[in-house]
Design a protein around this motif. Structure first.
Motif: not given
Length: 427
Positions: A211-218, A266-270, A195-209
């Motif tokens: 990754p093939t799947k990423i989930y973004c949460y605003n 662009d995580l806002n405009a997707r 998981a990465l978190s910065f500037d009000s966004f959280i990035i979740l990865k299915n692998k630390k190195q």
């Protein structure tokens, strides 16, 4: 016959002699008992009296019965005093004597004292039973509270600090998820291993190195979604490669494999962010002597070396590749024409925001400006948590959320044990 009669006579003589001896010993102890009573040595008087009783089969003297009554009366053994008093009345001959009259008065007192004593004993027993029931009730309430407390607990490995939007990353069984400060799980921890978190966004990865799947949460608008697959960005890419921190303007950068440019999203405009017209950009770069030449294959020549142009990271920094390799070779800083060699400076650079970039050098984060100069770390716009909920670690793997003395979870809450007992004991 004569022998039998002689034996019987001998036995009777022995018995009478022994009886006489016991009576004499008993009388000695009775005398001592009376003397001790007269000296107000009540305990010692009882001790002598009990020894006398061992040498008596029955009480045949009103004097002895009276002594036993007085001793036990003084010691407040009213039941025993009453028993000896009854024997006195059975033995006493002169019912008109002053002693008898006084003893009758004492007997009345004994009965009254015994009745009061029995009443008090009954009261104390009822109080004991009441307290015992209350203790059982309290134990039952404690069990109810403990079970409720357990039901309001979170079985997690770790809860990281909440941000200003009352959200936090949590870890369970080596997977990461997202939780609110009320304990509501927004994203389950079941498949994201980093998981990465910065500037009000959280990035979740299915692998630390890689990754093939990423989930973004605003965390600002509390919305989440899956990022496009790496192959949607580049058909040859199978993973996102190096993933950089998200920034407050919604920009996100990753370096997919088999690609000559990083993924800028662009995580806002997707949507992916691309340079609208590279030829116009190349003309401008050449006009400003940032590059020497460019061609239709989207290659640029700098200091006699041709590079595959890798798009932009914002703020005028552009990744450069060699056509025979997918690893970033350099970063072009268009503000002053400086070329940052990846092998000696920064291997990866993130998106531009508030005049700063995140850069990775030997796996460590460094913050730089538009020409690669190291600058101070920017403030994380996720912000500090100002809510009233506190995370309490009960034990390894068990957490509780507490607010104003209550354990809280979603819409439920439980007061402190002492308050719970005080409230429910009155019911």
């Amino acid at each position: 016959m004569k022998k039998l009669l002689l034996a019987f006579l001998c036995l009777m003589t022995f018995a009478l002699a022994n009886a006489q001896s016991n009576k004499e010993i008993a009388n000695v102890y009775i005398k001592r008992s009376q003397e001790s009573l007269n000296n107000l040595e009540i305990e010692l008087s009882l001790e002598h009296f009990n020894k006398a009783m061992k040498y008596m089969d029955t009480i045949t003297s009103s004097k002895v019965a009276r002594l036993g009554t007085l001793i036990h009366y003084e010691l407040r053994n009213f039941s025993e005093a009453k028993s000896f008093a009854k024997q006195y009345f059975l033995i006493a001959k002169n019912k008109k004597s002053e002693e008898y009259t006084e003893f009758l008065e004492l007997f009345v007192n004994i009965n009254e004292e015994l009745e009061a004593q029995l009443k008090e004993e009954k009261r104390l027993e009822e109080e004991r039973i009441k307290k015992e029931k209350e203790l059982r009730r309290i134990d039952s309430l404690k069990t109810v509270w403990v079970n409720k407390s357990k039901s309001l607990s979170l079985k997690l490995d770790t809860i990281y600090p909440f941000n200003k939007n009352n959200l936090a990353i949590f870890k369970r069984n080596n997977s990461y998820g997202i939780i609110t400060d009320r304990g509501e799980i927004l994203v389950e921890a079941n498949e994201y291993k980093d998981a990465l978190s910065f500037d009000s966004f959280i990035i979740l990865k299915n692998k630390k190195q890689e990754p093939t799947k990423i989930y973004c949460y605003n965390t600002t608008d509390k919305s989440g979604y899956l990022l496009p697959s790496p192959s949607d960005f580049n058909t040859l890419s199978t993973h996102y490669g190096q993933v950089m921190l998200p920034r407050g303007n919604g920009r996100f950068v990753a370096y997919p494999n088999n690609s000559y440019e990083p993924m800028v999203y662009d995580l806002n405009a997707r949507k992916n962010v691309k340079i609208a017209n590279k030829q116009d950009l190349f003309k401008n770069l050449k006009r400003n002597d940032v590059i020497d030449k460019y061609n239709k294959d989207e290659e640029v020549k700098i200091n006699k070396v041709w590079y595959a142009f890798g798009g932009h990271l914002g703020g005028g920094i552009h990744p450069l590749y060699f056509n025979n390799g997918y690893q970033v070779h350099s970063f072009l800083c268009s503000v002053d024409g400086k070329v940052l060699n990846a092998s000696s400076t920064y291997q990866y650079i993130g998106p531009f925001y508030n005049n700063k970039y995140q850069a990775l050098k030997a796996g460590k984060t460094i913050w730089i400006n538009q020409n690669g100069t190291k600058v101070s770390t920017p403030e994380d716009e996720s912000g500090k948590y100002f809510g009233s909920v506190k995370v309490v670690k009960v034990e390894d793997g068990i957490y509780q959320l507490k607010e104003n003395g209550f354990i809280v979870l979603k819409n439920e809450k439980l007061e402190k044990l002492a308050d719970f007992l005080r409230t429910n004991s009155k019911q």
